[in-house]
Design a protein around this motif. Structure first.
Motif, PDB file in Angstrom:
ATOM      1  N   SER A  59     -10.868   9.946   3.130  1.00 31.52           N
ATOM      2  CA  SER A  59      -9.353  10.160   2.322  1.00 31.52           C
ATOM      3  C   SER A  59      -8.263  10.354   3.331  1.00 31.52           C
ATOM      4  CB  SER A  59      -9.542  11.118   1.073  1.00 31.52           C
ATOM      5  OG  SER A  59      -9.867  12.363   1.725  1.00 31.52           O
ATOM      6  N   MET A  60      -8.503  10.980   4.394  1.00 29.93           N
ATOM      7  CA  MET A  60      -7.507  11.214   5.286  1.00 29.93           C
ATOM      8  C   MET A  60      -7.093   9.790   5.769  1.00 29.93           C
ATOM      9  SD  MET A  60      -8.163  14.617   7.203  1.00 29.93           S
ATOM     10  CE  MET A  60      -6.583  14.917   7.787  1.00 29.93           C
ATOM     11  N   ARG A  61      -8.048   8.862   6.004  1.00 31.90           N
ATOM     12  CA  ARG A  61      -7.948   7.276   6.441  1.00 31.90           C
ATOM     13  C   ARG A  61      -6.931   6.659   5.441  1.00 31.90           C
ATOM     14  NH1 ARG A  61      -9.359   2.533   5.599  1.00 31.90           N
ATOM     15  NH2 ARG A  61     -10.510   3.019   3.992  1.00 31.90           N
ATOM     16  N   LEU A  62      -7.459   6.836   4.338  1.00 33.37           N
ATOM     17  CA  LEU A  62      -6.888   5.823   3.245  1.00 33.37           C
ATOM     18  C   LEU A  62      -5.526   6.283   2.832  1.00 33.37           C
ATOM     19  CD1 LEU A  62      -7.981   3.623   1.755  1.00 33.37           C
ATOM     20  CD2 LEU A  62      -8.746   5.056   0.002  1.00 33.37           C
ATOM     21  N   VAL A  63      -5.323   7.885   3.216  1.00 36.44           N
ATOM     22  CA  VAL A  63      -3.813   8.268   2.469  1.00 36.44           C
ATOM     23  C   VAL A  63      -3.586   9.203   3.608  1.00 36.44           C
ATOM     24  CG1 VAL A  63      -2.523   9.016   0.718  1.00 36.44           C
ATOM     25  CG2 VAL A  63      -4.733   8.221   0.115  1.00 36.44           C
ATOM     26  N   PRO A  64      -3.360   8.955   4.749  1.00 33.98           N
ATOM     27  CA  PRO A  64      -3.087   9.926   5.988  1.00 33.98           C
ATOM     28  C   PRO A  64      -1.457  10.413   5.355  1.00 33.98           C
ATOM     29  CG  PRO A  64      -2.437   7.469   6.537  1.00 33.98           C
ATOM     30  CD  PRO A  64      -3.018   7.591   5.465  1.00 33.98           C
ATOM     31  N   VAL A  65      -1.532  11.739   5.337  1.00 34.37           N
ATOM     32  CA  VAL A  65      -0.245  12.532   4.760  1.00 34.37           C
ATOM     33  C   VAL A  65       0.855  12.444   5.754  1.00 34.37           C
ATOM     34  CG1 VAL A  65      -1.594  13.794   3.036  1.00 34.37           C
ATOM     35  CG2 VAL A  65      -0.917  14.745   5.449  1.00 34.37           C
TER      36      VAL A  65
END
Ligand code: HEM
Length: 634
Positions: free
Chosen positions: A360-366
């Protein structure tokens, strides 16, 4: 200057660039649609390659998403300074007028920055973070209490709750202070939402939101006095700065920190300039206190919220997480109503949960914008000239979503992380290294891949290019394969809080997922849901508990609704639209409103503009409705 600027554009236009660059606005559309910005930037990186040029209005940007170039540009050896432009507004979060840059905004990676980075490294060491685990567990438990207490019919804002939790964690670990952000929520002191009551959380959110708006609305800083919303934002900024100074005064009033005090505050107060022996000034201290506070809570909170969202939209992955928690005796089940307590050592054993978090950090890096650098000298990258003074946007969302770097780049596939070394750019995708696939995780020196919960060696600092325990600098190993996963950036300026963020996120998600399952309402299931507005439902085990999570990354709804509330125009109508995902109307209305705010407060045509706005907003909303029942409500 105009000649120089045109010459620069001419040189840069030799780089791959979007075919549809408008004369006046450039490629503004790439970032204008903030909800779909992820897709747009990922697509641009895929189409144009790892090194391209885009112009946003008058600003030329070179966007680097080629992992090998990112590694090179962010290495300690290259020592490319930060571009002061984008960081100025972040400095204003912690210092009036942004006069005293904090560690994040310091352009050079030596001098003041090095002093502070080295000085606080100990507070973020894995050993210290491990010691803080019980505090995190207690706060995560507090969220679980709120979810449970709200009951099955309640609609909660999970993203808001998780940001509050992250803020309280930093308060506790960083400053031995209770910010009481979760407590305020639990006691109902949060009023009607994040923009209403000026508690620490609301003030800080308001200030951070104002900074975000200033980034996307370049004229805002100049005309803020004319725009009521910007005046409110400015007030939040000042209040946030005042809070930081008050916190600093409180910290100093406690006297010199005890020897065993491992908090961030104690580390900051112990810093001495080696040349003069002087401590940091109050201005500098306030800046660093504020930075730790701001840099950590939204990022970690949104990261957790996105992981929950992705799990909710991928029930098979959620089931695998539940099975893993069950296997470790942590899942609440009818046969196990009171599972054992989560322990620090569990964090590294929850492998699949770790994969979910990474994916999820790959797909949506904040921190989607990566890092902004600027070279004083002309650079040559892959044979292309990059004129001196050009802003380089390195890493960020394009690195993670480009099909040059990942297969099935925009799919949520936690399983991809089962492959050892998945964070490195594979040889067959990497022209410079064809055939030299990295050998598993054993060669890993990427700090962002470090395991949690194990018996790590003590590490003062941050891996690649970081200060070691002795304070010496290790250069990035040039043989290291390039990273294609860098949500915390890389090189010497890598996020200092990454261990804390990962520990907090893993522990909090493990605790929540061991007690609740989270589910999306039917209309949000399906392939496009991730990129749409989100109203979420969460299901407590054996009972339904709807939970609304606003879009974590871009705050678009928060901004738009905030503006609508401000002017009392068609508020309910627009909120309904937001819930129904008709974003276009909302964005259109918000844009109109911005224009009206400027005209209205210039004292001219104010009334007429407002009346026109009311009508146009209503028409826009009606035009964008698709469902009959929404039309009826409208
Ligand atoms: C999931 C959570 C987090 C993410 C994704 C994240 C991401 C990042 C990124 C990408 C940078 C580099 C920014 C740039 O160069 O412009 C950064 C820097 C930084 N972060 Fe984080 N961060 C997170 C949590 C935290 C936490 C919890 C703290 C502290 C409490 C923190 C403190 C900092 C600081 C002080 C810097 C500046 C480092 C320097 O310039 O040496 N971050 N972070």
């Amino acid at each position: 200057q105009l000649q120089q600027w045109l010459a620069k554009l001419r040189v840069l236009s030799a780089l791959p660039h979007p075919s549809t660059t408008a004369t006046l606005t450039g490629s503004l559309e790439l970032i204008a649609d903030r909800d779909h910005m992820h897709h747009a930037l990922g697509r641009a990186a895929a189409e144009l390659g790892g090194l391209c040029y885009v112009r946003i209005l008058w600003q030329p940007l070179v966007v680097v998403t080629d992992p090998a170039l990112c590694q090179q540009l962010l290495s300690a050896a290259m020592d490319l300074p930060k571009d002061p432009g984008p960081y100025h507004s972040f400095n204003t979060l912690t210092s009036p007028g942004g006069r005293t840059p904090n560690m994040l905004g310091h352009t050079a990676s030596h001098g003041y920055w090095h002093l502070v980075r080295k000085g606080v490294a100990g507070a973020f060491s894995p050993r210290n973070i491990r010691g803080q685990f019980p505090h995190v567990l207690r706060l995560a438990d507090q969220i679980a209490g709120i979810l449970r207490g709200a009951g099955p019919a309640a609609v909660l804002d999970l993203d808001n709750l998780l940001q509050r939790e992250a803020m309280d964690v930093i308060g506790r670990i960083g400053f031995q202070t209770d910010f009481g952000a979760l407590e305020a929520y639990a006691s109902g002191a949060h009023g009607g939402g994040p923009l209403h009551v000026a508690s620490v959380f609301e003030t800080t959110k308001g200030a951070a939101l104002e900074i975000a708006k200033r980034w996307s609305q370049p004229l805002r800083t100049r005309v803020w006095r004319l725009i009521p919303d910007a005046r409110r934002g400015e007030a939040c900024l000042r209040a946030a700065q005042a809070r930081m100074r008050a916190l600093l005064a409180e910290l100093k009033a406690r006297g010199p920190p005890a020897e065993d005090d491992a908090s961030i505050a104690a580390h900051l107060l112990r810093i001495r300039d080696p040349a003069t022996g002087r401590p940091l000034t109050d201005e500098q201290l306030a800046g660093e206190v504020g930075l730790m506070f701001f840099a950590g809570f939204e990022t970690t909170g949104h990261t957790m919220a996105w992981a929950l969202f992705l799990l909710a939209s991928h029930p098979q992955a959620a089931a695998r997480v539940a099975a893993e928690l069950d296997e470790h005796g942590l899942l609440v089940m009818p046969r196990r109503p009171r599972p054992r307590q989560l322990e620090y050592a569990d964090l590294s054993k929850l492998k699949y949960l770790g994969q979910v978090l990474k994916e999820s950090m790959r797909l949506v890096p904040v921190v989607a914008g990566g890092t902004a650098r600027r070279s004083a000298k002309e650079l040559t990258l892959r044979g292309h000239r990059i004129p001196a003074g050009t802003t380089l946007i390195v890493g960020g969302i394009g690195l993670h979503l480009s099909s040059h770097n990942w297969e099935r780049a925009d799919e949520f596939l936690p399983e991809r992380w089962e492959e050892p070394g998945a964070e490195y750019w594979p040889g067959d995708m990497c022209p410079a290294r064809a055939g030299t696939r990295p050998e598993g995780s054993s060669g890993s020196t990427g700090a962002s891949t470090r395991p949690l919960g194990g018996d790590e060696e003590e590490e003062e600092g941050d891996g690649a290019g970081a200060a070691s325990a002795s304070g010496a600098w290790t250069l990035v190993d040039s043989d290291r394969p390039p990273l294609r996963f860098a949500p915390f950036s890389q090189g010497p300026r890598i996020c200092i809080g990454q261990h804390l963020a990962k520990m907090n996120a893993t522990a909090t998600l493990a605790l929540l997922l061991s007690r609740f399952t989270f589910e999306l309402p039917p209309e949000l299931r399906g392939p496009g849901a991730l990129w749409d507005l989100q109203a979420r439902h969460c299901r407590q085990q054996r009972q339904r508990l709807p939970v609304a999570v606003p879009p974590a990354m871009c705050n678009e709804v928060e901004q738009a609704i905030g503006r609508v509330q401000v002017s009392q125009v068609s508020k309910d109508l627009l909120v309904v639209v937001a819930q129904q995902r008709e974003v276009e109307a909302l964005r259109f209305a918000a844009l109109l409103q911005q224009a009206v705010d400027v005209v209205g407060h210039a004292g001219l045509l104010g009334m007429a503009a407002r009346m026109a706005f009311n009508r146009i907003a209503v028409i826009a909303v009606l035009l964008c409705r698709t469902k009959a029942d929404c039309l009826r409500q409208a």
